[in-house]
Enzyme design. Sequence first.
Site, PDB file in Angstrom:
ATOM      1  N   TYR A   1       0.805  -1.217   0.000  1.00 37.17           N
ATOM      2  CA  TYR A   1       0.000   0.000   0.000  1.00 37.17           C
ATOM      3  C   TYR A   1       0.843   1.274   0.000  1.00 37.17           C
ATOM      4  O   TYR A   1       1.804   1.395   0.769  1.00 37.17           O
ATOM      5  CB  TYR A   1      -0.948   0.032   1.220  1.00 37.17           C
TER       6      TYR A   1
ATOM      7  N   LYS B   1       6.342   8.875   2.078  1.00 38.80           N
ATOM      8  CA  LYS B   1       6.380   9.193   3.500  1.00 38.80           C
ATOM      9  C   LYS B   1       7.693   8.730   4.154  1.00 38.80           C
ATOM     10  O   LYS B   1       8.248   9.398   5.025  1.00 38.80           O
ATOM     11  CB  LYS B   1       5.164   8.583   4.216  1.00 38.80           C
TER      12      LYS B   1
HETATM   13  P1  GTP Z   1      -3.555  12.751   2.141  1.00 40.20           P
HETATM   14  O1  GTP Z   1      -3.347  12.462   0.696  1.00 40.20           O
HETATM   15  O2  GTP Z   1      -4.067  11.568   2.905  1.00 40.20           O
HETATM   16  O3  GTP Z   1      -2.371  13.351   2.817  1.00 40.20           O
HETATM   17  O4  GTP Z   1      -4.810  13.751   2.276  1.00 40.20           O
HETATM   18  P2  GTP Z   1      -5.146  15.237   1.831  1.00 40.20           P
HETATM   19  O5  GTP Z   1      -4.868  16.155   2.962  1.00 40.20           O
HETATM   20  O6  GTP Z   1      -4.567  15.582   0.512  1.00 40.20           O
HETATM   21  O7  GTP Z   1      -6.741  15.156   1.742  1.00 40.20           O
HETATM   22  P3  GTP Z   1      -7.754  15.394   0.538  1.00 40.20           P
HETATM   23  O8  GTP Z   1      -7.636  16.763  -0.063  1.00 40.20           O
HETATM   24  O9  GTP Z   1      -7.655  14.257  -0.386  1.00 40.20           O
HETATM   25  O10 GTP Z   1      -9.161  15.367   1.316  1.00 40.20           O
HETATM   26  C1  GTP Z   1      -9.699  14.203   1.808  1.00 40.20           C
HETATM   27  C2  GTP Z   1     -11.109  14.360   2.288  1.00 40.20           C
HETATM   28  O11 GTP Z   1     -11.400  15.647   2.815  1.00 40.20           O
HETATM   29  C3  GTP Z   1     -12.104  14.106   1.176  1.00 40.20           C
HETATM   30  O12 GTP Z   1     -13.119  13.293   1.675  1.00 40.20           O
HETATM   31  C4  GTP Z   1     -12.608  15.487   0.848  1.00 40.20           C
HETATM   32  O13 GTP Z   1     -13.884  15.450   0.287  1.00 40.20           O
HETATM   33  C5  GTP Z   1     -12.565  16.180   2.206  1.00 40.20           C
HETATM   34  N1  GTP Z   1     -12.409  17.653   2.073  1.00 40.20           N
HETATM   35  C6  GTP Z   1     -11.397  18.306   1.469  1.00 40.20           C
HETATM   36  N2  GTP Z   1     -11.575  19.639   1.498  1.00 40.20           N
HETATM   37  C7  GTP Z   1     -12.747  19.839   2.158  1.00 40.20           C
HETATM   38  C8  GTP Z   1     -13.481  21.010   2.523  1.00 40.20           C
HETATM   39  O14 GTP Z   1     -13.102  22.146   2.258  1.00 40.20           O
HETATM   40  N3  GTP Z   1     -14.637  20.799   3.225  1.00 40.20           N
HETATM   41  C9  GTP Z   1     -15.095  19.551   3.541  1.00 40.20           C
HETATM   42  N4  GTP Z   1     -16.233  19.427   4.218  1.00 40.20           N
HETATM   43  N5  GTP Z   1     -14.423  18.422   3.204  1.00 40.20           N
HETATM   44  C10 GTP Z   1     -13.275  18.570   2.528  1.00 40.20           C
HETATM   45  C1  SPV Z   2      -1.310  10.049   3.730  1.00 40.67           C
HETATM   46  O1  SPV Z   2      -1.771   9.072   4.362  1.00 40.67           O
HETATM   47  O2  SPV Z   2      -1.016  11.133   4.297  1.00 40.67           O
HETATM   48  C2  SPV Z   2      -1.121   9.977   2.273  1.00 40.67           C
HETATM   49  C3  SPV Z   2      -1.264   8.669   1.637  1.00 40.67           C
HETATM   50  O3  SPV Z   2      -0.782  10.973   1.652  1.00 40.67           O
HETATM   51  S1  SPV Z   2       0.145   7.679   1.906  1.00 40.67           S
HETATM   52  O4  SPV Z   2       1.000   7.732   0.730  1.00 40.67           O
HETATM   53  O5  SPV Z   2      -0.316   6.336   2.119  1.00 40.67           O
HETATM   54  O6  SPV Z   2       0.884   8.152   3.034  1.00 40.67           O
HETATM   55 MN    MN Z   3      -0.332  12.687   3.004  1.00 41.61          MN
END
Ligand code: GTP
Ligand code: SPV
Ligand code: MN
Length: 584
Positions: free
Chosen positions: A199, A208
């Site tokens: 994964y 990471k």
């Molecule tokens: P990683 O890749 O895990 O590090 O995550 P990330 O921080 O890039 O998160 P990402 O932008 O993919 O958001 C993940 C979740 O947050 C999704 O379910 C989105 O729909 C939700 N989300 C993102 N921005 C918003 C927002 O402004 N409001 C709400 N309510 N949900 C949001």
């Molecule tokens: C996170 O978990 O913060 C991600 C996905 O961006 S992973 O590459 O699995 O860490």
């Molecule tokens: Mn991340």
Amino acid sequence: MSIPKHPAVSEWVSEVERLTEPSSVHWCDGSDAESEKLTSQMVDAGTLIKLNPKKYPSSYLHRSSPTDVSRTEHLTFVCCANKEDAGPNNNWMSPAEAKEKVGRLFRGAMRGRTLYVIPYLMGPAGSPHSKAGVEITDSPYVVANMRIMTRMGRAAAEAIDAGGSFCRGLHSLGDLSPDRRYILHFPEEETIWSVGSGYGGNALLGKKCFALRIASWLARQEGWLAEHMLILGLEDPSGEVTYMAAAFPSACGKTNLAMLAPPLESRGYKVWTVGDDIAWMRPGPDGRLWAVNPESGFFGVAPGTNLKTNPNAMRTVQKNSIFTNVGLTPDGCPWWEGMDDPMPAGTLDWQGRTISGNGDAQAAHPNARYTAPIRQCPSLSPRWDDPQGVPISAILFGGRRARVAPLVYQSRSWPHGVYVGASMASETTAAATGKVGVTRVDPMAMLPFCGYNMGDYFAHWLSVGARLSNPPKIFHVNWFRRDSDGNFLWPGFGKNVRVLSWILGRVKGKAKACETPIGWVPDPKDFNADGLDLSPGAVDALLAVRRNEWSADLPIQEEFFKKFGDRFPADLRDEHRALASRLA
Ligand code: GTP
Ligand code: SPV
Ligand code: MN
């Protein structure tokens, strides 16, 4: 030449061959021909399913093992000589014990498999920010993902041959059992050992493991910062672009903010994407903080992504992408919860099963992901690959908090901003194995990724700030505050540009703010909520700083900080005390 010639690489590969006994060895050159060959082998083996080439050209679905769908923090270790250097924020094993225990799992692990050697570069070619790595893996899926997420091929080979130094990452799928899964980091040897998982964050070792855990260790020694942050450029109506970096925990909105498409009513503002997950930042000779995105692709959360929430992501994943653990429609397209159109009848779930009609079956795993090349992003910044990086004017910390944290506030100073980052909390998500929705202190969104003692990390943040004559202003945001019925108070996504424009106004010394015990908050009277269709009183509720809620948070912070003993910086203790007295 696309393959490194440095003897340090071939010696290490031979050593790993003797340990893991693969049936063949393949040195990856990152070419298109190589990728096509590996892809067709994976399709034949059932590792990849080819998607509808008319709708998703050159794109594939991968179904992971059902018990291997997210990062496993409890199986992730920092193996440095001195336990205190790993700190209470990391699991620790001594290097000798780790090598003995996990070396056994690598012995003969690649029998009957091909060993792939992946030389890669993190960061722009020719940049002083960039660092090289070599990942050895027995997973062709990892090769295909690394090809999107990192710079493979010539740039990597040249960097390795020029410097001779590279991060060694050894990965084997092993038997994919969580009982024999370990993600080990040896920061003193710039080495990673990962076994038992295919994964994302466990297996794509440039991400990471290297770009955060090992890099944060190196960054402390070398005087820079390796952070779990997006980087964006905010263009204002005059055409000027201001760069910001933002740290939100996993699945809390980095990708969405980095690709924000401002709605029409915010005419004149535009967001340029530099990176969505990791930032490497250094003080420049001009006293500013300069950042690069070490990655070259997105490994983004699929569920919830649609043309309204994130049109730029939807366009980015239209071709040359890998979808992991999403549903599959009868016409060969990926499908996930929250996509624009309803689920077509006959869609298979992420494990390839027919979806039962009872309504609560899930097509995509909540942590289903897409892997897509950054160059396909419509909002890509022309400076994303700039070897110098971009100068950062604002740092945003943010969490997923139903209560307590207002929509946005500005810290009082750099040390207070470091305290705001150190004390931030967020509800856990499906990105890591474990309970979802539990509020935990997750400093700078780095709790799972800081490769050393977090007390030292806080001190390092303070010292980097002291070296900047023109430091970024530090803010905190929260898109996830809820009303008493549990509904989000803020529409989020594209509308977040309202918050970015207030932040920009603060950076330029133009926007007004009210002083509160926690810092500077927009005045509800001049916060632009026109056309947002908020419920009555929502702006006040979003911006409210409630002393009782904040005071109730203080003991939780104290308990967390106490774990770091003497390594917790006195300046942050002072900030904590000062906040307590402002709240009293
Ligand atoms: P990683 O890749 O895990 O590090 O995550 P990330 O921080 O890039 O998160 P990402 O932008 O993919 O958001 C993940 C979740 O947050 C999704 O379910 C989105 O729909 C939700 N989300 C993102 N921005 C918003 C927002 O402004 N409001 C709400 N309510 N949900 C949001
Ligand atoms: C996170 O978990 O913060 C991600 C996905 O961006 S992973 O590459 O699995 O860490
Ligand atoms: Mn991340």
